[in-house]
Design an enzyme around this catalytic site. Structure first.
Site, PDB file in Angstrom:
ATOM      1  N   GLN A 105       0.824  -1.215   0.000  1.00 13.31           N
ATOM      2  CA  GLN A 105       0.000   0.000   0.000  1.00 13.31           C
ATOM      3  C   GLN A 105       0.859   1.266   0.000  1.00 13.31           C
ATOM      4  O   GLN A 105       0.461   2.295   0.539  1.00 13.31           O
ATOM      5  CB  GLN A 105      -0.959  -0.014   1.193  1.00 13.31           C
ATOM      6  N   SER A 106       2.027   1.183  -0.607  1.00  7.96           N
ATOM      7  CA  SER A 106       2.933   2.335  -0.596  1.00  7.96           C
ATOM      8  C   SER A 106       2.401   3.499  -1.433  1.00  7.96           C
ATOM      9  O   SER A 106       2.198   3.368  -2.643  1.00  7.96           O
ATOM     10  CB  SER A 106       4.301   1.896  -1.123  1.00  7.96           C
ATOM     11  N   ASN A 107       2.219   4.638  -0.759  1.00  8.98           N
ATOM     12  CA  ASN A 107       1.862   5.871  -1.478  1.00  8.98           C
ATOM     13  C   ASN A 107       3.042   6.333  -2.315  1.00  8.98           C
ATOM     14  O   ASN A 107       2.874   6.890  -3.394  1.00  8.98           O
ATOM     15  CB  ASN A 107       1.525   6.980  -0.475  1.00  8.98           C
TER      16      ASN A 107
ATOM     17  N   CYS B  29       5.295   4.443  -3.833  1.00  3.98           N
ATOM     18  CA  CYS B  29       5.378   3.673  -5.092  1.00  3.98           C
ATOM     19  C   CYS B  29       4.328   4.177  -6.081  1.00  3.98           C
ATOM     20  O   CYS B  29       4.616   4.328  -7.273  1.00  3.98           O
ATOM     21  CB  CYS B  29       5.187   2.180  -4.824  1.00  3.98           C
TER      22      CYS B  29
END
Ligand SMILES: Cc1ncc(COP(=O)(O)O)c(C=O)c1O
Length: 327
Positions: A75-77, A79
């Site tokens: 859930q990386s913002n 990335c």
């Protein structure tokens, strides 16, 4: 001094709004509360990484790279915004994400996919992630630029140095003097940029960075990471702060739950800001940090009759991966 302004690739809409939280201020009536809306930076639903990526993408282009690698949680913002930035700049984007491929893509992972990133799932994931095995598999015509987790190297940090100039101008325009600045701190670049920018632009208020990740005994503890970036930034910007580890502020009162674990604290904060102001926080970073701020206001842990700023660093897409916990 390095001219930070010319070393950018424009990706976002700036300045982001700075406005009061009227209803929250009414509730905590000893305080006046402002919010800085970096959830509105504009790049594929915004967030703090847009500011860092303006500098990182410029460096990738200037060094003739045509492929970008970065890494993060599913859930990386960071990335997701990197994927969007690469789409704008015409660069091939590879993201290394933690864990196995899920059956269904949600939130940021889905958006990274839609934004064209090539997603590599790995169970062998840690902070010292090895990009080399992925880079060596590239064709010879491709040259890779590696963005560390969270975009937190000195190049990315410059985004928040510049953000402080933006804030200073807005505070002057609105005739506001803030006493405290709250924000989430995780990979360190946002905090280091804020600290350097305060020094560079003579801003004077107390920083209350809320530490998001659980404390570990790892050597590269967040305060040390921030100090290293600040020292690197001092040299680059010709500043002389002589900071030591004890000068790095970090509030560790709200990071008892593991990174990414939604607790009643984050839910309380998300509900409060949504219901009172129509502003959405995220479950991992801003939810945790806003809860920390509310706790300080409610329990008068900071001086009364003061003006407080919360820096909203984005993260909205992650909400969709936490639907079960939020409803
Ligand atoms: C929404 C959001 N807020 C805050 C942070 C933390 O910023 P930094 O990693 O620069 O400490 C992140 C990092 O990924 C984020 O995605």
């Amino acid at each position: 001094m390095k001219n930070t302004r010319t070393n950018k690739y424009n990706l976002g809409f700036f300045p982001t709004p700075l406005h009061t939280l009227k209803n929250v201020s009414n509730k905590y009536s000893d305080y006046t509360i402002y919010i800085k809306r970096d959830d509105q930076t504009g790049l594929a639903s915004g967030g703090n990484k847009t500011r860092k990526l303006e500098y990182l993408i410029k460096e990738a282009i200037d060094t003739n790279c045509n492929v970008v690698f970065t890494a993060g949680a599913q859930q990386s913002n960071h990335c997701r915004q990197t994927a969007a930035a690469c789409a704008v700049a015409g660069l091939e984007c590879h993201i290394i994400v933690k864990g196995n491929e899920p059956k269904q893509y949600q939130g940021n992972l889905l958006l990274s996919h839609l934004l064209g990133a090539k997603i590599h799932f790995t169970s062998n994931y840690n902070k010292e992630i090895d990009f080399n095995c992925h880079i060596s598999a590239l064709e010879k015509s491709k040259k890779a630029y590696v963005i560390p987790i969270g975009g937190s190297n000195i190049t990315g940090t410059l985004g928040y140095v510049e953000a402080m100039k933006e804030l200073k101008l807005q505070l002057e325009e609105q005739h506001v003097k803030i006493d405290y600045l709250f924000f989430p701190s995780s990979s360190g670049g946002t905090q280091a940029g804020i600290m350097l920018g305060m020094q560079l632009y003579n801003l004077d208020f107390e920083l209350i960075p809320i530490k998001i990740d659980k404390d570990t005994n790892e050597k590269s503890e967040l305060a040390e990471v921030v100090l290293d970036l600040v020292k690197e930034g001092e040299a680059l910007l010709n500043l002389d702060t002589n900071y030591t580890l004890s000068d790095i502020p970090l509030n560790r009162n709200y990071n008892e739950a593991e990174y990414g674990v939604l607790t009643k604290n984050e839910i309380t904060a998300i509900n409060e800001l949504a219901l009172k102001e129509g502003v959405l926080l995220d479950p991992v970073y801003t939810g945790r940090a806003f809860f920390g701020m509310l706790d300080c206001l409610k329990n008068k842990k900071i001086k009364e009759n003061s003006t407080v700023l919360f820096w909203h660093t984005g993260g909205l897409p992650a909400l969709f991966d936490y639907a079960n916990g939020l409803k």
